[in-house]
Design a protein around this motif. Structure first.
Motif, PDB file in Angstrom:
ATOM      1  N   ILE A 125      47.697 -37.892 -17.642  1.00 57.12           N
ATOM      2  CA  ILE A 125      48.273 -36.441 -18.154  1.00 57.12           C
ATOM      3  C   ILE A 125      47.804 -36.724 -19.688  1.00 57.12           C
ATOM      4  CG2 ILE A 125      50.110 -35.234 -18.492  1.00 57.12           C
ATOM      5  CD1 ILE A 125      51.320 -36.242 -15.766  1.00 57.12           C
ATOM      6  N   ILE A 126      47.220 -35.527 -20.506  1.00 53.66           N
ATOM      7  CA  ILE A 126      47.263 -35.497 -21.766  1.00 53.66           C
ATOM      8  C   ILE A 126      48.245 -34.234 -22.089  1.00 53.66           C
ATOM      9  CG2 ILE A 126      46.159 -35.161 -23.949  1.00 53.66           C
ATOM     10  CD1 ILE A 126      43.876 -36.618 -22.232  1.00 53.66           C
ATOM     11  N   ASN A 127      49.339 -34.524 -22.597  1.00 52.73           N
ATOM     12  CA  ASN A 127      50.315 -33.401 -23.039  1.00 52.73           C
ATOM     13  C   ASN A 127      50.146 -32.992 -24.414  1.00 52.73           C
ATOM     14  OD1 ASN A 127      52.855 -32.022 -22.224  1.00 52.73           O
ATOM     15  ND2 ASN A 127      53.956 -33.481 -23.259  1.00 52.73           N
ATOM     16  N   LYS A 128      51.020 -31.911 -24.755  1.00 53.35           N
ATOM     17  CA  LYS A 128      51.250 -31.592 -26.086  1.00 53.35           C
ATOM     18  C   LYS A 128      49.714 -30.849 -26.403  1.00 53.35           C
ATOM     19  CE  LYS A 128      54.395 -34.801 -27.754  1.00 53.35           C
ATOM     20  NZ  LYS A 128      55.189 -35.127 -29.007  1.00 53.35           N
ATOM     21  N   ILE A 129      49.069 -30.500 -25.299  1.00 54.59           N
ATOM     22  CA  ILE A 129      47.859 -29.742 -25.604  1.00 54.59           C
ATOM     23  C   ILE A 129      47.755 -28.449 -26.475  1.00 54.59           C
ATOM     24  CG2 ILE A 129      47.941 -28.286 -23.642  1.00 54.59           C
ATOM     25  CD1 ILE A 129      44.838 -30.365 -24.771  1.00 54.59           C
ATOM     26  N   ASP A 130      48.967 -27.885 -26.727  1.00 56.69           N
ATOM     27  CA  ASP A 130      49.411 -26.902 -27.727  1.00 56.69           C
ATOM     28  C   ASP A 130      49.086 -27.502 -29.271  1.00 56.69           C
ATOM     29  OD1 ASP A 130      52.606 -27.632 -28.728  1.00 56.69           O
ATOM     30  OD2 ASP A 130      51.844 -28.366 -26.872  1.00 56.69           O
ATOM     31  N   LEU A 131      49.109 -28.630 -29.409  1.00 58.46           N
ATOM     32  CA  LEU A 131      48.837 -29.104 -30.853  1.00 58.46           C
ATOM     33  C   LEU A 131      47.459 -29.430 -31.163  1.00 58.46           C
ATOM     34  CD1 LEU A 131      51.873 -31.639 -31.107  1.00 58.46           C
ATOM     35  CD2 LEU A 131      51.845 -29.277 -32.025  1.00 58.46           C
ATOM     36  N   GLN A 135      38.685 -29.785 -33.522  1.00 58.54           N
ATOM     37  CA  GLN A 135      38.077 -30.843 -33.436  1.00 58.54           C
ATOM     38  C   GLN A 135      38.750 -31.851 -32.599  1.00 58.54           C
ATOM     39  OE1 GLN A 135      35.728 -32.548 -36.203  1.00 58.54           O
ATOM     40  NE2 GLN A 135      35.312 -33.722 -34.404  1.00 58.54           N
ATOM     41  N   LEU A 136      40.173 -31.923 -32.545  1.00 68.52           N
ATOM     42  CA  LEU A 136      40.873 -32.712 -31.711  1.00 68.52           C
ATOM     43  C   LEU A 136      40.918 -32.063 -30.215  1.00 68.52           C
ATOM     44  CD1 LEU A 136      43.118 -34.820 -31.219  1.00 68.52           C
ATOM     45  CD2 LEU A 136      44.759 -33.148 -31.875  1.00 68.52           C
ATOM     46  N   LEU A 137      40.747 -30.758 -30.130  1.00 68.64           N
ATOM     47  CA  LEU A 137      40.661 -30.012 -28.600  1.00 68.64           C
ATOM     48  C   LEU A 137      39.133 -30.617 -28.098  1.00 68.64           C
ATOM     49  CD1 LEU A 137      41.950 -28.347 -26.598  1.00 68.64           C
ATOM     50  CD2 LEU A 137      40.693 -26.241 -27.583  1.00 68.64           C
ATOM     51  N   SER A 138      38.086 -30.844 -28.932  1.00 66.79           N
ATOM     52  CA  SER A 138      36.977 -31.290 -28.079  1.00 66.79           C
ATOM     53  C   SER A 138      37.113 -32.660 -28.018  1.00 66.79           C
ATOM     54  CB  SER A 138      35.802 -30.742 -29.057  1.00 66.79           C
ATOM     55  OG  SER A 138      35.497 -31.740 -30.242  1.00 66.79           O
ATOM     56  N   THR A 139      37.782 -33.499 -28.654  1.00 70.59           N
ATOM     57  CA  THR A 139      37.944 -34.799 -28.518  1.00 70.59           C
ATOM     58  C   THR A 139      38.720 -35.033 -27.027  1.00 70.59           C
ATOM     59  OG1 THR A 139      38.163 -35.381 -30.721  1.00 70.59           O
ATOM     60  CG2 THR A 139      39.041 -36.830 -29.198  1.00 70.59           C
ATOM     61  N   VAL A 140      39.818 -34.414 -26.999  1.00 67.04           N
ATOM     62  CA  VAL A 140      40.743 -34.282 -25.798  1.00 67.04           C
ATOM     63  C   VAL A 140      39.763 -33.740 -24.654  1.00 67.04           C
ATOM     64  CG1 VAL A 140      42.432 -33.150 -24.627  1.00 67.04           C
ATOM     65  CG2 VAL A 140      42.949 -33.970 -26.904  1.00 67.04           C
ATOM     66  N   LYS A 141      38.963 -32.798 -24.863  1.00 69.68           N
ATOM     67  CA  LYS A 141      38.094 -32.296 -23.635  1.00 69.68           C
ATOM     68  C   LYS A 141      37.002 -33.472 -23.138  1.00 69.68           C
ATOM     69  CE  LYS A 141      39.091 -27.526 -23.692  1.00 69.68           C
ATOM     70  NZ  LYS A 141      38.730 -25.970 -24.164  1.00 69.68           N
ATOM     71  N   LYS A 142      36.456 -34.236 -24.218  1.00 73.37           N
ATOM     72  CA  LYS A 142      35.596 -35.094 -23.806  1.00 73.37           C
ATOM     73  C   LYS A 142      36.325 -36.545 -23.273  1.00 73.37           C
ATOM     74  CE  LYS A 142      32.269 -34.657 -27.607  1.00 73.37           C
ATOM     75  NZ  LYS A 142      32.407 -35.036 -28.974  1.00 73.37           N
TER      76      LYS A 142
END
Ligand SMILES: Nc1nc2c(ncn2[C@@H]2O[C@H](COP(=O)(O)OP(=O)(O)O)[C@@H](O)[C@H]2O)c(=O)[nH]1
Ligand SMILES: [Mg+2]
Ligand SMILES: [Zn+2]
Length: 311
Positions: A125-131, A135-142
């Motif tokens: 689970i990767i939480n706090k996706i609102d933050l 760049q960070l969003l693409s890291t999380v998606k990768k």
């Protein structure tokens, strides 16, 4: 004699859920000495028999054999022993925050190894996706893509924006699940927001250190209104692995495992050895740098043995 499940253990009292009542219990003196390599005789999730006494408290007289348990290497006074975090579980969710505290892929991989070695299905689970922006969003998606490809369910959630909470609730339904991860990632908040019957205290992340303060001091198992239960755990800062031989480690990496039969040496550790199928696959980018690095890190900590602090 009533039987029940340990839902919390605070040191002095062990709460046992029998039907729908919680009986504060203690453990029979003789049993306190019978736990050999483990730091404590019982763990949350254990199925036990109790004697209910005149004052309504219980005495644990018997512990059923565990069908599995998640444990790490104890630090401090009981260093090297097995510290059981929870017993008899169906699924472990490793929880991270996109930010506050920052993502820690090395810890994810270490926890996944523990789950694989103890044969417990796991997801992320990767939480706090609102933050997470740009760049960070693409890291999380990768990161999500990487773990899905490895076969681990991965869900991006936000308690604040109420994202994917229904999906999570449905994944928890009817199972005994565990939330495992560093302090401050939102484990307790997730539980509160998926079931209004649960009321876990939540603390704010310290602005100074970006670390959550320790509000969850003990593992506790919460029954869900729709069936099943979820365990909230105190923050994991380090996780020392135990009972894994260096040559065995790659078996717990689903991305390394398919290449093992190409290694020249049967006890290859995929580090310095020539003619290594894993190094070859890494060279051909069949194994990501991040995962191979995690593998080497964990391998070195296994070689360190007692000196390993599990980070
Ligand atoms: N922005 C944001 N903050 C969150 C989210 N989930 C939890 N938090 C905050 O993160 C802090 C730590 O949450 P907590 O549930 O105590 O984390 P735990 O230590 O993992 O149990 C609290 O201040 C929460 O309000 C989220 O999805 N987004
Ligand atoms: Mg908590
Ligand atoms: Zn090899």
């Amino acid at each position: 004699m009533p039987t029940g499940t340990i839902i919390r253990s605070t040191g002095s009292w062990i709460d046992v859920l029998v039907d729908s009542s919680v009986i504060p219990s203690r453990i029979r003196g003789r049993m306190r000495l019978m736990h050999g390599d483990e730091t404590q005789p019982v763990a949350v999730g254990d199925h036990v028999s109790i004697l209910v006494q005149g004052d309504g408290t219980g005495l644990i007289t018997e512990i059923d054999e565990r069908h599995n348990c998640l444990y790490r290497r104890a630090a401090g006074r009981k260093i090297g022993k097995r510290q059981i975090l929870i017993a008899n579980v169906d699924y472990i969710w490793i929880v991270q925050a996109a930010e506050q505290p920052p993502l820690n892929p090395g810890l994810i991989d270490r926890l996944l190894v523990a789950c694989e070695a103890q044969d417990i299905p796991a997801g992320l689970i990767i939480n706090k996706i609102d933050l997470a922006y740009s760049q960070l969003l693409s890291t999380v998606k990768k990161l999500r893509t990487r773990y899905i490809q490895l076969g681990y369910q991965t869900i991006l959630t936000s308690v604040k924006k109420r994202k994917k909470l229904n999906l999570l609730r449905s994944r928890f339904s009817g199972k005994i699940s565990v939330l495992l991860g560093p302090s401050g990632v939102g484990k307790s908040s997730l539980l509160n927001s998926i079931d209004p019957g649960i009321n876990v205290p939540v603390d704010s992340v310290s602005q100074k250190t970006n670390k959550g303060r320790h509000t969850t001091a003990h593992t506790a198992l919460y029954p869900l209104s729709g069936g099943g239960s979820v365990a909230d755990t105190p923050g994991i800062r380090e996780f020392g692995l135990l009972d894994i031989e260096p040559w065995e480690l790659a078996h717990y990496f689903p991305d390394l495992k398919p290449h093992l039969d190409k290694c020249h040496y049967s006890a290859c550790t995929h580090d310095h050895e020539p003619n290594c199928g894993v190094k070859d696959a890494h060279g051909r980018q069949k194994i990501s740098d991040a995962r191979y690095d995690s593998y080497l890190n964990i391998l070195h900590s296994l070689h360190l043995g007692e000196a390993d602090i599990g980070r």
